[in-house]
Design an enzyme around this catalytic site. Structure first.
Site: not given
Ligand code: OAD
Length: 264
Positions: A91-92, A120, A152, A218, A236
């Site tokens: 998703q990154n 994304h 563009c 996580n 991670a």
């Molecule tokens: P979040 O910021 O929602 O969640 C990050 C997750 O990583 C959390 O559950 C933390 O507990 C975990 N975390 C943090 N540090 C960590 C580490 N060192 N090791 C392991 N886990 C760790 O991010 P996403 O789930 O990626 O959308 O968010 C999903 C989407 O929401 C993103 O892609 C973005 C955002 O709005 C778009 O850009 C469309």
């Protein structure tokens, strides 16, 4: 589970890049704690104030430009290059998986199998709001006013970051590929995502519902935790290299932070 699986789908989120210095979205210092998504990450916001939106993305591009892939990105890239049947889905938008793929493959190698399906988009790819062309761009953008907005080269229309904003559909090809790989997977490794943003999180839920063993890495509990066969509450960059580099170890040899959930 990883050693025994023929097909593995890996879903990553912002947490995998946290130890590289990229801010997450929902954590304590998360971006959505400090900024309002509806002002910065929607098509309406871009129409209303493209300068503000571009300043925000220019800042994020600058932050990420100084970050390097960490041991978790690299371990996953090596896994995907070493074994067939691995599909990395992220998703990154930070491009760090792709950078790790190139680093792991080396100058003469093919990074292809380790390149992620980007659900994304990428902040280092631009898309024309006129003709729709897309291209890679890593330049440092300095946006002070409308005169600095990128245009563009072909049609002159305004360029935007090639990312998915709230209210927009995910790229169809990427999403269907990821869901297909999820349905076929014997194991699903989910790293650093809060698993609350759909349809991206559906990749993990789909794999689980189709019988894949679910492994979650996580720091915190997520909606996936109760379904996971193994939960690793550890950063991670420390734990991913251990588990994906652990093929060949006898079962139970890892010990440490693993907590068996007993299957759900
Ligand atoms: P979040 O910021 O929602 O969640 C990050 C997750 O990583 C959390 O559950 C933390 O507990 C975990 N975390 C943090 N540090 C960590 C580490 N060192 N090791 C392991 N886990 C760790 O991010 P996403 O789930 O990626 O959308 O968010 C999903 C989407 O929401 C993103 O892609 C973005 C955002 O709005 C778009 O850009 C469309």
């Amino acid at each position: 589970m990883i050693a025994g699986a023929e097909r593995i789908v890996v879903l990553t989120g912002a947490g995998i890049s946290a130890e590289s210095g990229v801010p997450t979205f929902r954590g304590e210092d998360g971006l959505w704690r400090r900024y309002r998504p509806e002002e910065l990450a929607t098509p309406e916001a871009f129409r209303r104030d493209p300068v503000l939106v571009w300043q925000w993305y220019a800042w994020r591009r600058q932050v990420v430009s100084s970050c390097r892939p960490n041991a978790a990105h690299l371990a996953l890239a090596h896994l995907a290059l070493r074994r067939s049947g691995i599909c990395l889905v992220t998703q990154n938008v930070d491009g760090l998986h792709a950078e790790a793929a190139r680093e792991a493959a080396g100058v003469d190698g093919d990074p292809g199998p380790a390149l992620p399906v980007e659900l994304h988009g990428s902040i280092f790819r631009l898309r024309c709001t006129g003709c729709g062309c897309t291209f890679e761009d890593r330049s440092a953008l300095e946006i002070h006013g409308v005169e600095d907005l990128p245009g563009c080269g072909r049609c002159g229309a305004l360029l935007r970051p090639d990312v998915v904003w709230f209210g927009e559909a995910l790229p169809m090809r990427e999403l269907s590929l990821a869901l297909q790989r999820a349905a076929e997977a014997d194991a699903c490794l989910v790293v650093g995502t809060s698993a609350v943003v759909f349809p991206a999180a559906e990749v993990a839920f789909r794999a689980w519902s189709q019988g894949a063993r679910l492994i979650e890495v996580n720091l915190e509990e997520t909606p996936l935790s109760a379904r996971a066969h193994v939960v690793l509450r550890a950063p991670a960059a420390s734990v991913v290299p251990l588990i994906v580099g652990a093929e060949g170890l006898e079962s139970g040899a890892l010990g440490g932070p693993a907590a068996e959930n007993g299957g759900a």
